[in-house]
Enzyme design. Structure first.
Site, PDB file in Angstrom:
ATOM      1  N   ARG A 139       0.825  -1.203   0.000  1.00  0.00           N
ATOM      2  CA  ARG A 139       0.000   0.000   0.000  1.00  0.00           C
ATOM      3  C   ARG A 139       0.863   1.258   0.000  1.00  0.00           C
ATOM      4  NH1 ARG A 139      -5.519  -0.915  -0.738  1.00  0.00           N
ATOM      5  NH2 ARG A 139      -5.636   1.248  -0.085  1.00  0.00           N
ATOM      6  N   VAL A 140       0.377   2.256  -0.680  1.00  0.00           N
ATOM      7  CA  VAL A 140       1.076   3.534  -0.660  1.00  0.00           C
ATOM      8  C   VAL A 140       0.283   4.581   0.127  1.00  0.00           C
ATOM      9  CG1 VAL A 140       2.323   3.144  -2.813  1.00  0.00           C
ATOM     10  CG2 VAL A 140       0.070   4.215  -2.884  1.00  0.00           C
ATOM     11  N   ASP A 141      -0.827   4.147   0.735  1.00  0.00           N
ATOM     12  CA  ASP A 141      -1.595   5.093   1.548  1.00  0.00           C
ATOM     13  C   ASP A 141      -1.470   4.705   3.018  1.00  0.00           C
ATOM     14  OD1 ASP A 141      -3.035   2.773   1.569  1.00  0.00           O
ATOM     15  OD2 ASP A 141      -4.763   3.581   0.516  1.00  0.00           O
ATOM     16  N   ASP A 142      -2.329   5.230   3.853  1.00  0.00           N
ATOM     17  CA  ASP A 142      -2.205   4.925   5.277  1.00  0.00           C
ATOM     18  C   ASP A 142      -2.996   3.689   5.677  1.00  0.00           C
ATOM     19  OD1 ASP A 142      -0.432   6.997   5.818  1.00  0.00           O
ATOM     20  OD2 ASP A 142      -2.075   8.439   5.784  1.00  0.00           O
TER      21      ASP A 142
END
Ligand code: WTA
Length: 695
Positions: free
Chosen positions: A563-566
């Site tokens: 994932r590149v988000d939180d």
């Protein structure tokens, strides 16, 4: 500035934040047994015998089918769709879409105007057109020796009885039904019964806490909640009905009244006399459902009528109600199941997921049954009573297709080969992996030890939102590279874009997006279409944004990098860091919290929480435990932090943003990679945090 990824910037360097974030992720996996290093592994070529018999035998055959699916999606999918029963056909367009926010509201429709029913296609059609005596579900209980089975005809009877009961209590088309059940056969039965009458099911994983259940019930306001009194998971008993009682009590305080709680008496875990009961609201499943007729008319619904809601985590605290509709989801899950696992009618299929997650929806209940498959439903933990249990089950039912998650593979790998090799496993033909990137050493162990170097592995990348598998090897069709999900499924156009949304060509890495819709795509977030557009379609206009990073190698193989988000991925469970933070700060003694993911040997990622206490409160072991307990109570045991790191202060920019990049480095002990800390409003907090690392 309106770029959601950029808004989450921690402002530490001149690089655009999204680019840094992906750089961080790529770095994280380049170390040690990394995903990226898999490329140096020799590719694993399928055996010619397997390929010959496979549904798709070669890369060329795939390319030809794929080309058609992209050039003529309407023709490709309608041809497949005609294999199902439609009361009325779609008219005239097969699909209509706008996924480009610049051109107006996002909208995706497949087979609109057609009337069908997914339960009819998954059950009745297999009884009428095929062999009703074929086993639909094998059920294996938590305790070895406890088991059951239902043929397709028997499954139909059970589904109809429950559907009739639900109708009798006033549940109709479009009504929501919350299902909070463990892996009993009643769980898929309940899903199918809802689908049969056009009700919208919202399954809540039975590992979620009362608070999470409350939130989900309050959001979709069901007429009925389906549960059971208790379940035995491993050596523990979990009192599900108590959790439902608490949730319904909380909902009532907020004015959400659920008048009926249908409770299955799960005798192997708890007797009914010991179950807390609220007269007038609670009804025993076994007292009513079997009295209803085993025939129940099907409610024909529009292909675009909602089938289910499933809540999933995002980067804010509030879970998102992912909404899937009927027709496209049906066609897509059935087709992906068939090809991704090279399904043959003689297969016995076992997926270790829980129906509380999307994997269970698409690849325990719908996809396999739509193919008339025989499915193993297992109630317990795959390593109970010992790490050999999975292979015991494989041998007992002669499982041919085994679909699981990397976290289980890593944990079993750690327990040693003996537990595997003492079982025959000779029935196994195809293996599958889902939920998180599979590291090459786990891949090789799965391939060599579990599959005796004989079974192709389908490393399937997809998401709750995508409804079904998006990138996966087709068994036997092409060489595999350990750790790569390889190529897109039919009709799926993955693109890798850079920070600015430019499509990258050839060897590249960046953000994984999808161009054009596919039949299984989610249609909205329940009650919040704006959030749907903002989260998924605005970051890179013209595309669906997955939230994952991805690299494409010189051979065109896709390597998912996380994932590149939180959002963090713990044992294949999606957890928003914001959800854990908000649980922590609800604790009276917690002033502030920041949560990051760290590499974890078995879970893939672990939850690492930095906690600032209220002024004057001393650190203590007791407090640490109580903070962890708070998270367990608010979300569920699976979201409990692995580590609480006391933080006198958190690193923040002058504008008050927490710099997670620094926290990630501290959490993973990469202290010489902290980077520029001079823009912090108080750079000394970093030293304080490092000093407290081992407390
Ligand atoms: C991750 C589960 C790498 C990914 C079906 C995605 C994967 C998230 C894979 C969705 C895979 C799932 N390789 N990563 N084969 N499968 N993921 O919604 O980060 O629970 O975005 O759906 O899991 O998780 P979800």
């Amino acid at each position: 500035a309106g770029h959601p990824l950029r808004r989450r910037a921690d402002g530490m360097s001149q690089l655009p934040s999204a680019a840094r974030r992906i750089a961080h992720h790529l770095n994280a996996v380049v170390r040690g047994d990394s995903l990226a290093s898999g490329e140096s592994d020799p590719a694993v070529v399928p055996s010619p015998l397997f390929s010959q018999r496979a549904l798709v035998s070669s890369l060329d055959q795939y390319r030809e089918m794929y080309r058609r699916s992209i050039e003529d999606p309407a023709g490709f999918w309608s041809e497949i769709a005609t294999q199902f029963y439609w009361k009325e056909t779609w008219d005239p367009e097969v699909y209509a879409e706008n996924i480009d926010v610049r051109k107006g509201a996002v909208s995706i429709e497949w087979f609109k105007g057609a009337k069908t029913n997914i339960c009819y296609n998954a059950v009745d059609r297999n009884v009428e057109g095929r062999d009703g005596g074929k086993v639909a579900l094998y059920w294996e209980g938590n305790e070895p020796g406890l088991d059951g089975r239902l043929t397709y005809s028997e499954l139909l009877d059970r589904v109809c009885q429950l559907a009739n009961y639900l109708k009798h209590v006033g549940v109709g088309k479009g009504d929501a039904v919350v299902i909070y059940l463990p892996m009993l056969m009643e769980l898929p039965i309940a899903m199918l019964a809802c689908a049969r009458i056009g009700a919208v099911h919202s399954v809540v994983f039975a590992g979620f806490s009362a608070e999470s259940l409350t939130q989900r019930i309050a959001d979709c306001r069901p007429k009925v909640v389906l549960t059971c009194n208790a379940v035995q998971r491993g050596s523990k008993t979990i009192f599900l009905k108590d959790i439902v009682d608490t949730a319904l009590g909380e909902c009532a305080k907020d004015g959400v009244h659920v008048g009926l709680c249908l409770t299955y008496e799960n005798l192997s875990a708890m007797k009914r006399d010991d179950t807390k009961w609220q007269e007038g609201r609670d009804v025993w499943w076994q007292d009513v459902v079997p009295n209803f007729p085993t025939k129940c008319e099907v409610e024909w619904v529009d292909a675009e009528d909602p089938l289910f809601l499933l809540y999933t985590s995002g980067s804010t605290g509030k879970p998102k109600g992912v909404l899937h509709t009927t027709g496209g989801y049906m066609v897509y899950t059935a087709t992906t199941f068939k090809y991704a696992f090279d399904y043959k009618p003689t297969d016995i299929y076992w997926c270790t997921a829980d129906c509380g997650w999307i994997t269970g929806h698409s690849y325990i209940t719908y996809g396999p049954l739509l193919n008339g498959a025989t499915v193993v439903v297992y109630e317990g933990a795959p390593n109970y009573p010992d790490p050999g249990r999975s292979w015991d089950i494989v041998d007992k039912y002669k499982v041919t297709i085994f679909y699981t998650a990397p976290t289980l593979i890593r944990s079993l790998m750690r327990d040693g080969d003996d537990y595997v090799t003492r079982y025959s496993r000779k029935s196994l033909r195809v293996l599958g992996s889902v939920g998180e990137p599979i590291n090459p050493s786990a891949w090789r162990w799965f391939f060599n030890v579990v599959g005796d170097s004989r079974c192709p592995i389908s490393d399937t990348w997809w998401q709750t939102e995508t409804g079904g598998i998006m990138i996966t090897p087709l068994p036997g069709a092409w060489p595999q590279k350990p750790g790569s999900a390889t190529f897109p499924f039919f009709g799926v156009q993955p693109v890798i874009v850079d920070e600015k949304g430019n499509e990258l060509e050839g060897e590249c890495s960046g953000y994984l997006c999808i161009k054009k819709s596919w039949p299984g795509a989610f249609r909205t977030l329940y009650g919040d279409h704006e959030r749907y557009e903002t989260t998924y379609f605005k970051p890179f206009a013209g595309y669906y944004f997955s939230g994952d990073g991805c690299r494409r190698d010189k051979d065109g193989y896709h390597w998912l990098t996380g994932r590149v988000d939180d959002v963090i991925n713990v044992s294949g469970h999606r957890i928003g860091t914001a959800e854990v933070e908000s649980a922590l700060v609800s604790h009276a003694q917690c002033a502030e919290a920041a949560v990051v993911g760290v590499e974890h040997e078995v879970k893939g990622q672990g939850i690492y929480a930095f906690v600032t206490l209220v002024e004057g409160v001393p650190y203590s072991e007791e407090l640490r435990k109580s903070l962890i307990l708070t998270v367990r109570n608010q979300i569920g045991a699976f979201a409990a932090p692995d580590k609480i790191h006391w933080a006198p202060g958190l690193p923040k920019t002058r504008s008050g943003k927490i710099m997670r990049r620094i926290l990630r480095k501290i959490a993973s002990r990469q202290l010489n990679e902290l980077g520029d800390t001079s823009t912090l409003s108080d750079p000394t907090v970093v030293d304080q945090l490092i000093a407290l690392s081992d407390h």
